[in-house]
Each structure stands twice: as structure tokens, then as C-alpha cells.
Design a protein around this motif. Structure first.
Motif, mmCIF file in Angstrom:
data_model
loop_
_atom_site.group_PDB
_atom_site.id
_atom_site.type_symbol
_atom_site.label_atom_id
_atom_site.label_comp_id
_atom_site.label_asym_id
_atom_site.label_seq_id
_atom_site.Cartn_x
_atom_site.Cartn_y
_atom_site.Cartn_z
ATOM 1 N N PRO A 100 7.687 -9.173 -4.918
ATOM 2 C CA PRO A 100 7.759 -10.668 -4.136
ATOM 3 C C PRO A 100 7.738 -11.798 -4.989
ATOM 4 O O PRO A 100 7.276 -11.437 -6.415
ATOM 5 N N GLU A 101 8.098 -12.821 -4.520
ATOM 6 C CA GLU A 101 8.041 -14.191 -5.513
ATOM 7 C C GLU A 101 6.646 -14.300 -5.901
ATOM 8 O O GLU A 101 5.766 -14.226 -5.057
ATOM 9 N N SER A 102 6.512 -15.201 -6.879
ATOM 10 C CA SER A 102 5.124 -15.427 -7.416
ATOM 11 C C SER A 102 4.449 -16.351 -6.514
ATOM 12 O O SER A 102 2.885 -16.472 -6.172
ATOM 13 N N THR A 103 5.089 -16.898 -5.526
ATOM 14 C CA THR A 103 4.821 -17.855 -4.581
ATOM 15 C C THR A 103 4.121 -17.025 -2.999
ATOM 16 O O THR A 103 3.628 -17.673 -2.145
ATOM 17 N N SER A 104 4.811 -15.856 -3.001
ATOM 18 C CA SER A 104 4.472 -15.139 -1.861
ATOM 19 C C SER A 104 3.145 -14.748 -1.656
ATOM 20 O O SER A 104 2.214 -14.448 -2.654
ATOM 21 N N PRO A 105 2.553 -14.794 -0.414
ATOM 22 C CA PRO A 105 1.010 -14.437 -0.317
ATOM 23 C C PRO A 105 0.609 -12.706 -0.686
ATOM 24 O O PRO A 105 -0.209 -12.679 -0.825
ATOM 25 N N MET A 106 2.092 -12.130 -0.904
ATOM 26 C CA MET A 106 1.942 -10.593 -0.872
ATOM 27 C C MET A 106 2.053 -10.529 -2.674
ATOM 28 O O MET A 106 1.919 -9.315 -2.924
ATOM 29 N N TYR A 107 2.301 -11.447 -3.554
ATOM 30 C CA TYR A 107 2.618 -11.204 -4.740
ATOM 31 C C TYR A 107 1.375 -10.478 -5.507
ATOM 32 O O TYR A 107 1.431 -9.702 -6.245
ATOM 33 N N MET A 108 0.097 -10.984 -5.514
ATOM 34 C CA MET A 108 -1.160 -10.412 -6.020
ATOM 35 C C MET A 108 -1.422 -8.839 -5.530
ATOM 36 O O MET A 108 -1.687 -8.071 -6.268
ATOM 37 N N ALA A 109 -1.225 -8.735 -4.362
ATOM 38 C CA ALA A 109 -1.277 -7.217 -3.750
ATOM 39 C C ALA A 109 -0.241 -6.440 -4.323
ATOM 40 O O ALA A 109 -0.495 -5.234 -4.742
ATOM 41 N N TRP A 110 1.181 -6.769 -4.390
ATOM 42 C CA TRP A 110 2.275 -6.186 -4.947
ATOM 43 C C TRP A 110 1.755 -5.800 -6.683
ATOM 44 O O TRP A 110 1.946 -4.746 -7.147
ATOM 45 N N MET A 111 1.269 -6.711 -7.415
ATOM 46 C CA MET A 111 1.212 -6.660 -8.658
ATOM 47 C C MET A 111 -0.289 -5.712 -8.959
ATOM 48 O O MET A 111 -0.007 -4.957 -9.762
ATOM 49 N N ARG A 112 -1.219 -5.572 -8.057
ATOM 50 C CA ARG A 112 -2.298 -4.846 -8.081
ATOM 51 C C ARG A 112 -1.957 -3.384 -7.864
ATOM 52 O O ARG A 112 -2.204 -2.455 -8.802
ATOM 53 N N VAL A 113 -1.021 -3.225 -6.934
ATOM 54 C CA VAL A 113 -0.579 -1.797 -6.788
ATOM 55 C C VAL A 113 0.379 -1.228 -7.814
ATOM 56 O O VAL A 113 0.279 -0.160 -8.161
ATOM 57 N N ASP A 114 1.278 -2.191 -8.129
ATOM 58 C CA ASP A 114 2.210 -1.528 -9.260
ATOM 59 C C ASP A 114 1.600 -1.361 -10.541
ATOM 60 O O ASP A 114 1.849 -0.372 -11.159
ATOM 61 N N SER A 115 0.369 -2.118 -10.931
ATOM 62 C CA SER A 115 -0.240 -1.960 -12.043
ATOM 63 C C SER A 115 -1.107 -0.300 -11.920
ATOM 64 O O SER A 115 -1.211 0.237 -12.768
ATOM 65 N N MET A 116 -1.547 -0.338 -10.629
ATOM 66 C CA MET A 116 -2.179 1.068 -10.418
ATOM 67 C C MET A 116 -1.099 2.389 -10.612
ATOM 68 O O MET A 116 -1.177 3.242 -11.316
ATOM 69 N N VAL A 117 0.181 1.913 -9.781
ATOM 70 C CA VAL A 117 1.286 3.040 -10.199
ATOM 71 C C VAL A 117 1.713 3.243 -11.540
ATOM 72 O O VAL A 117 1.622 4.239 -12.102
ATOM 73 N N LYS A 118 1.708 2.227 -12.309
ATOM 74 C CA LYS A 118 1.902 2.283 -13.631
ATOM 75 C C LYS A 118 0.841 3.170 -14.626
ATOM 76 O O LYS A 118 1.165 3.745 -15.392
ATOM 77 N N GLY A 119 -0.364 2.784 -14.108
ATOM 78 C CA GLY A 119 -1.431 3.791 -14.934
ATOM 79 C C GLY A 119 -1.330 5.082 -14.508
ATOM 80 O O GLY A 119 -1.643 5.988 -15.304
ATOM 81 N N TRP A 120 -1.041 5.402 -12.947
ATOM 82 C CA TRP A 120 -0.814 6.863 -12.946
ATOM 83 C C TRP A 120 0.435 7.351 -13.747
ATOM 84 O O TRP A 120 0.385 8.677 -14.011
ATOM 85 N N LEU A 121 1.404 6.699 -13.613
ATOM 86 C CA LEU A 121 2.618 7.517 -14.349
ATOM 87 C C LEU A 121 2.225 7.432 -15.934
ATOM 88 O O LEU A 121 2.452 8.690 -16.376
ATOM 89 N N THR A 122 1.930 6.419 -16.578
ATOM 90 C CA THR A 122 1.522 6.500 -17.962
ATOM 91 C C THR A 122 0.402 7.415 -18.285
ATOM 92 O O THR A 122 0.454 8.126 -19.418
ATOM 93 N N THR A 123 -0.540 7.615 -17.514
ATOM 94 C CA THR A 123 -1.599 8.642 -17.768
ATOM 95 C C THR A 123 -1.225 9.992 -17.937
ATOM 96 O O THR A 123 -1.754 10.880 -18.519
ATOM 97 N N THR A 124 0.134 10.282 -17.168
ATOM 98 C CA THR A 124 0.486 11.607 -17.222
ATOM 99 C C THR A 124 1.738 11.934 -17.901
ATOM 100 O O THR A 124 2.550 12.709 -17.965
ATOM 101 N N MET A 125 1.549 11.262 -19.208
ATOM 102 C CA MET A 125 2.618 11.207 -20.186
ATOM 103 C C MET A 125 2.314 11.541 -21.580
ATOM 104 O O MET A 125 1.258 11.144 -21.886
ATOM 105 N N GLU A 126 2.922 12.425 -22.415
ATOM 106 C CA GLU A 126 2.750 12.487 -23.720
ATOM 107 C C GLU A 126 2.682 11.071 -24.368
ATOM 108 O O GLU A 126 3.550 10.222 -24.112
ATOM 109 N N LYS A 127 1.940 11.078 -25.397
ATOM 110 C CA LYS A 127 2.013 9.502 -26.162
ATOM 111 C C LYS A 127 3.316 9.156 -26.504
ATOM 112 O O LYS A 127 3.721 7.958 -26.537
#
Length: 129
Positions: free
Chosen positions: A71-98
């Protein structure tokens, strides 16, 4: 409305629907190992299948396949999206070789990571002409 009732009412309004892709369960954390094998140069298809199943189970597949757009940074859902995207990025990168993790480190979103991995491994896994 008394202070206690107002506070309870506010908590109910702020609650995220558990069926929402923006919902983060209290047991979820970014460095959680989600697949049986770490992604390496030889197991992308197996890793992708396991990770896809996990993301469907967590209702987060839309963050990697692009169906849930940032969402646009002015959207009320922006921070919720950022939080969940960060979680998913962590899940993805944790399961990869360096080495693989280092190759995708400039991707800004989970969808960009997913796309880079697919492009890299589909090209390498394609049959020779």
C-alpha cells in the motif's frame, strides 16, 4: 462509557481478523525455520514446494506471488503490510544458504526475493538446447 469499557471497545476495534493475511500469530517470528532443508543450489523445487505450502497455511502466499500489493505509505494498512512482509522476508532468508541470501540481499520485498529466486533457479534448471 467508563474507562475500562472504552479500552475494551478500542481493543476489539484494533483486533486483526485471524483470516486476514495481515494477521501475525503470537508464535510467529522472522527467524522461524519453515522447511525441512535449507535452500541450496540443488534443491530449489523441493524448497519452493515446502515454502509455498507453509505460506498458504499461514495465509501469506499473496506477499510472495504479488497478489497483495504494497500500500501507499499514507494508507492505514501500510504498517501492517510492512510488518507482515518483514516477517515473510525473515522466513525466506532464514531458510537459505548464506551464499544465496547474499545474492538476494538487495531485494526490498518478499515478492522481489521470490521473483529473484525463481528467475535464478528456473534459468539454471532449464534444459540445455
Amino acid at each position: 462509557m467508563t474507562g475500562e469499557k472504552a479500552e475494551t471497545s478500542k481493543k476489539c476495534e484494533d483486533a486483526v481478523d485471524v483470516d486476514s493475511p495481515y494477521y501475525v500469530h503470537p508464535s510467529d517470528y522472522p527467524k522461524q525455520m519453515q522447511v525441512n532443508d535449507i535452500l541450496n543450489d540443488n534443491n530449489f523445487n523441493k524448497w519452493k514446494q515446502e515454502m509455498t505450502n507453509f505460506l498458504y497455511a499461514k495465509n501469506k502466499i499473496g506477499l510472495v506471488n504479488g497478489s497483495i500489493q504494497k500500500p501507499e505509505s499514507t494508507s492505514p494498512m501500510y504498517m501492517a503490510w510492512m510488518r507482515v512482509d518483514s516477517m515473510v522476508k525473515g522466513w525466506l532468508t532464514t531458510t537459505m544458504e548464506k551464499d544465496i541470501r547474499n545474492r538476494i540481499k538487495y531485494a526490498n520485498t518478499a515478492a522481489e526475493i521470490w521473483k529473484e529466486l525463481e528467475e535464478r533457479f528456473e534459468k539454471e534448471g532449464a534444459p540445455c538446447a
